[in-house]
Write an enzyme that holds these catalytic residues in place. Structure first.
Site, PDB file in Angstrom:
ATOM      1  N   ARG A 148     -29.558  43.571 -18.288  1.00  0.00           N
ATOM      2  CA  ARG A 148     -28.481  43.620 -17.317  1.00  0.00           C
ATOM      3  C   ARG A 148     -27.189  43.229 -18.043  1.00  0.00           C
ATOM      4  O   ARG A 148     -27.229  42.507 -19.040  1.00  0.00           O
ATOM      5  CB  ARG A 148     -28.721  42.643 -16.171  1.00  0.00           C
ATOM      6  CG  ARG A 148     -29.995  42.895 -15.364  1.00  0.00           C
ATOM      7  CD  ARG A 148     -30.142  41.820 -14.294  1.00  0.00           C
ATOM      8  NE  ARG A 148     -31.316  42.049 -13.446  1.00  0.00           N
ATOM      9  CZ  ARG A 148     -32.503  41.470 -13.622  1.00  0.00           C
ATOM     10  NH1 ARG A 148     -32.680  40.607 -14.632  1.00  0.00           N
ATOM     11  NH2 ARG A 148     -33.517  41.733 -12.813  1.00  0.00           N
ATOM     12  N   LYS A 172     -32.056  36.890 -13.442  1.00  0.00           N
ATOM     13  CA  LYS A 172     -31.698  36.482 -12.079  1.00  0.00           C
ATOM     14  C   LYS A 172     -32.463  35.222 -11.687  1.00  0.00           C
ATOM     15  O   LYS A 172     -33.646  35.094 -11.989  1.00  0.00           O
ATOM     16  CB  LYS A 172     -32.011  37.606 -11.095  1.00  0.00           C
ATOM     17  CG  LYS A 172     -31.013  38.754 -11.139  1.00  0.00           C
ATOM     18  CD  LYS A 172     -31.305  39.751 -10.032  1.00  0.00           C
ATOM     19  CE  LYS A 172     -30.265  40.860  -9.991  1.00  0.00           C
ATOM     20  NZ  LYS A 172     -30.570  41.843  -8.943  1.00  0.00           N
ATOM     21  N   HIS A 244     -25.186  49.503 -16.433  1.00  0.00           N
ATOM     22  CA  HIS A 244     -26.553  49.583 -15.904  1.00  0.00           C
ATOM     23  C   HIS A 244     -27.233  50.893 -16.290  1.00  0.00           C
ATOM     24  O   HIS A 244     -28.463  50.980 -16.267  1.00  0.00           O
ATOM     25  CB  HIS A 244     -26.521  49.430 -14.383  1.00  0.00           C
ATOM     26  CG  HIS A 244     -27.587  48.525 -13.862  1.00  0.00           C
ATOM     27  ND1 HIS A 244     -27.660  47.187 -14.181  1.00  0.00           N
ATOM     28  CD2 HIS A 244     -28.650  48.770 -13.058  1.00  0.00           C
ATOM     29  CE1 HIS A 244     -28.709  46.653 -13.578  1.00  0.00           C
ATOM     30  NE2 HIS A 244     -29.332  47.592 -12.895  1.00  0.00           N
ATOM     31  N   ARG A 247     -29.636  50.372 -18.994  1.00  0.00           N
ATOM     32  CA  ARG A 247     -30.872  49.744 -18.501  1.00  0.00           C
ATOM     33  C   ARG A 247     -31.759  50.781 -17.827  1.00  0.00           C
ATOM     34  O   ARG A 247     -32.970  50.824 -18.056  1.00  0.00           O
ATOM     35  CB  ARG A 247     -30.492  48.622 -17.528  1.00  0.00           C
ATOM     36  CG  ARG A 247     -31.663  47.846 -16.921  1.00  0.00           C
ATOM     37  CD  ARG A 247     -31.080  46.632 -16.213  1.00  0.00           C
ATOM     38  NE  ARG A 247     -31.962  46.045 -15.217  1.00  0.00           N
ATOM     39  CZ  ARG A 247     -32.879  45.134 -15.474  1.00  0.00           C
ATOM     40  NH1 ARG A 247     -33.073  44.719 -16.718  1.00  0.00           N
ATOM     41  NH2 ARG A 247     -33.630  44.637 -14.513  1.00  0.00           N
ATOM     42  N   HIS A 270     -38.205  42.387 -13.339  1.00  0.00           N
ATOM     43  CA  HIS A 270     -38.278  42.676 -11.906  1.00  0.00           C
ATOM     44  C   HIS A 270     -39.326  41.775 -11.251  1.00  0.00           C
ATOM     45  O   HIS A 270     -40.434  41.637 -11.757  1.00  0.00           O
ATOM     46  CB  HIS A 270     -38.697  44.146 -11.669  1.00  0.00           C
ATOM     47  CG  HIS A 270     -37.595  45.111 -11.930  1.00  0.00           C
ATOM     48  ND1 HIS A 270     -37.821  46.448 -12.203  1.00  0.00           N
ATOM     49  CD2 HIS A 270     -36.245  44.970 -11.954  1.00  0.00           C
ATOM     50  CE1 HIS A 270     -36.666  47.064 -12.384  1.00  0.00           C
ATOM     51  NE2 HIS A 270     -35.701  46.184 -12.236  1.00  0.00           N
ATOM     52  N   TYR A 279     -38.442  54.115 -11.654  1.00  0.00           N
ATOM     53  CA  TYR A 279     -38.337  54.735 -12.969  1.00  0.00           C
ATOM     54  C   TYR A 279     -39.488  55.694 -13.279  1.00  0.00           C
ATOM     55  O   TYR A 279     -39.574  56.227 -14.375  1.00  0.00           O
ATOM     56  CB  TYR A 279     -38.258  53.647 -14.045  1.00  0.00           C
ATOM     57  CG  TYR A 279     -37.029  52.802 -13.892  1.00  0.00           C
ATOM     58  CD1 TYR A 279     -35.767  53.315 -14.192  1.00  0.00           C
ATOM     59  CD2 TYR A 279     -37.111  51.507 -13.404  1.00  0.00           C
ATOM     60  CE1 TYR A 279     -34.630  52.545 -14.023  1.00  0.00           C
ATOM     61  CE2 TYR A 279     -35.976  50.736 -13.239  1.00  0.00           C
ATOM     62  CZ  TYR A 279     -34.746  51.260 -13.544  1.00  0.00           C
ATOM     63  OH  TYR A 279     -33.613  50.507 -13.376  1.00  0.00           O
TER      64      TYR A 279
END
Length: 299
Positions: A148, A172, A244, A247, A270, A279
């Site tokens: 990110r 995150k 992004h 990514r 994730h 994806y």
């Protein structure tokens, strides 16, 4: 009867889930919307008194306000999170959100760059300038590791292990993960460190930050965006590109190459595998070729 539960839920999100202030605010806002609706309609006066019917009427009300299906789904997700907390704390005996249906979402596929397009963007960097070596190291790292933008600008020297071929990433919610880093990225980080960064007047507090601006401070998210936009224009690429996109491209190329989805989930950081599943999209020609090769009806 709601206020003490909201206060405890906030502490749970901050301390146990380690969510950012923005995420905590979003989760609380979802529950507060529900409470305001119930107070207006005379519904449940506490978490234990809320029924599935109350929630269904609330979602209809939210829809009538003009909120998009995506916004409705996010609110439902926030309320579900609250009730998981309530169950864990024995504030309710059953979860009224268990049978609550979220609106069906059409999943948008992100723009993806081909390997050739990524090479052309990186190839557009002017290496005669000091920031050129830095920018090449940044883009090589972003594509190699699927970072990110917040993760790449926060990357620390103390979390960079070139001999082992890994970086430690703080993602995150301050969650850490180890991500492999490719030889090309390691090579260009080395060039940047030894020929550019070593000469910068590093500002106090930024000594451990890997990528710095010319004043010796950490880069901003906007700066990374501007660098990538300018290089894409220079390379003649007209797709809607942001940091992004690198990514997205990293993940897509891995999945299309046959990588295990769980491994990709781990590398991207994730929390849910469903986020990673976006994806798995493949172009139609690839799907048709696969069917023609392996399905008996196409033989």
């Amino acid at each position: 009867m709601w206020e003490p539960h909201l206060k405890n839920y906030k502490a749970f999100l901050q301390l146990e889930k380690s969510l950012s202030d923005n995420s905590v605010h979003a989760y609380l806002h979802d529950v507060e919307m529900l409470i305001q609706y119930l107070q207006t309609t005379g519904g449940g006066t506490s978490p234990a008194h809320v029924t599935l019917s109350d929630l269904q009427q609330f979602i209809r009300y939210v829809g009538e306000l003009g909120m998009t299906p995506a916004s409705q789904a996010r609110i439902i997700s926030g309320i579900r999170s609250f009730y998981k907390f309530c169950l864990m704390e024995n504030l309710v005996e059953k979860d009224p959100t268990a049978l609550l249906e979220a609106p069906r979402l059409k999943r948008a596929l992100p723009d993806v760059l081909s390997i050739e397009e990524i090479e052309s963007i990186i190839g557009a960097i002017d290496l005669s300038k000091p920031e050129g070596e830095r920018n090449k190291a940044i883009l090589e790292t972003m594509y190699s590791c699927g970072l990110r933008v917040s993760e790449v600008i926060s990357l620390r020297l103390s979390n960079y292990f070139p001999d082992l071929g890994f970086i430690r990433v703080i993602g995150k919610g301050d969650k850490e993960r180890l991500v492999p880093i490719g030889r090309s990225a390691i090579k260009h980080i080395g060039i940047y460190k030894n020929t550019v960064r070593v000469h910068l007047p590093i500002k106090k507090g930024n000594e451990d930050i890997l990528f710095l601006n010319r004043r010796g401070s950490r880069l901003s998210r906007v700066m990374i965006f501007m660098i990538i936009k300018a290089l894409a224009n220079k390379a003649g690429i007209t797709k809607n590109i942001s940091p992004h996109t690198f990514r997205h491209s990293f993940a897509t190329h891995l999945v299309e190459g046959g990588a295990d989805l769980r491994a990709v989930q781990e590398m991207l950081g994730h929390e849910s595998i469903t986020t990673t599943e976006i994806y798995t999209h493949l172009d139609r020609s690839y799907l048709r070729e696969t069917l023609q090769r392996f399905h008996p009806a196409f033989q």
